[in-house]
Design an enzyme around this catalytic site. Structure first.
Site, PDB file in Angstrom:
ATOM      1  N   ASP A   1       6.629 -28.442  52.069  1.00 49.21           N
ATOM      2  CA  ASP A   1       7.581 -27.695  52.894  1.00 49.21           C
ATOM      3  C   ASP A   1       7.601 -28.208  54.335  1.00 49.21           C
ATOM      4  OD1 ASP A   1       7.721 -26.141  50.633  1.00 49.21           O
ATOM      5  OD2 ASP A   1       7.344 -24.242  51.650  1.00 49.21           O
TER       6      ASP A   1
ATOM      7  N   HIS B   1       2.336 -28.996  53.210  1.00 45.82           N
ATOM      8  CA  HIS B   1       3.307 -29.142  54.303  1.00 45.82           C
ATOM      9  C   HIS B   1       3.347 -30.583  54.806  1.00 45.82           C
ATOM     10  CE1 HIS B   1       2.469 -24.840  54.139  1.00 45.82           C
ATOM     11  NE2 HIS B   1       3.692 -24.674  54.614  1.00 45.82           N
TER      12      HIS B   1
HETATM   13 ZN   LIG Z   1       7.719 -23.335  55.750  1.00 43.70          ZN
END
Ligand SMILES: [Zn+2]
Length: 221
Positions: free
Chosen positions: A43, A188
């Protein structure tokens, strides 16, 4: 335990089991990993510094993953979005500016949901199948708006807590402790330094393979 209670319990577990089964696929889009596999998801990117490093590791192990991109980052780095696509990864929507979607008015919500879809479509010529709401924050209205915009809403997946940057060993241990068939791991590739995620990833992949599990993608349109 009386027979009545036992039957009641059995009915309840059957109901929750069937809810689980239907919950995993929506409009033909898979929201969890296939049996015998886990899904790696990333993400908050794309970023110039960390997304290419993650792509290189995935390529080395021949693993296809799923990226949930923030619209403004995709707009800033279209060449990285193209790299992600060229390597065969699924590209999805993670809102335009990463707000809590539950806190927005209708106009703002519509922009956060629709704009990244348009930006990404312009770059890769394909629609995003899913939107993963930031911070795992959603409600019925938010999920309805996502669906009205032609996407499947997906939750955040199993949190690796890599964004806390607790140290590579801790990320690796935490993830490998929670590996099971169907698991969706959240990592991430943006918003802060992700050198620990990059360092942890090869060890995580090796560990998952050692457990006899493979890799699959979610949210492939
Ligand atoms: Zn996020």
């Amino acid at each position: 335990m009386t027979l009545k209670k036992w039957i009641f319990g059995l009915t309840l577990s059957f109901i929750s089991l069937s809810a689980f089964a239907t919950d995993n696929v929506e409009n033909g889009i898979h929201k969890i990993a296939e049996k015998g596999t886990v899904a790696l998801t990333f993400d908050d990117g794309p970023t110039k510094e960390f997304t290419p490093q993650i792509l290189a590791i995935l390529k080395k192990y021949n693993i296809k993953a799923t990226f949930f991109m923030v619209g403004m980052n995709a707009k800033a780095h279209p060449e990285i979005v193209e790299m992600v696509l060229a390597d065969g990864h699924a590209i999805n929507n993670h809102s335009q500016t990463h707000p809590m979607l539950t806190k927005l008015n209708d106009k703002q919500l519509q922009i956060e949901v629709a704009e990244p879809k348009e930006i990404i479509h312009k770059i890769i010529g394909k629609n995003t199948a899913c939107l993963r709401y930031p911070f795992g924050a959603s409600n019925q209205h938010v999920r309805d708006v996502i669906r009205q915009n032609g996407m499947v809403p997906v939750p955040m997946g199993f949190n690796s807590f890599d964004y806390d940057r607790p140290g590579t060993d801790k990320i690796v241990d935490w993830v490998l402790k929670n590996v099971h068939s169907g698991q969706v791991f959240l990592f991430h590739d943006g918003f802060a330094k992700r050198e620990q995620t990059v360092a942890a990833l090869p060890r995580i992949i090796e560990g998952i393979k050692k457990k006899g599990l493979g890799f699959s993608q979610i949210c492939v349109g």
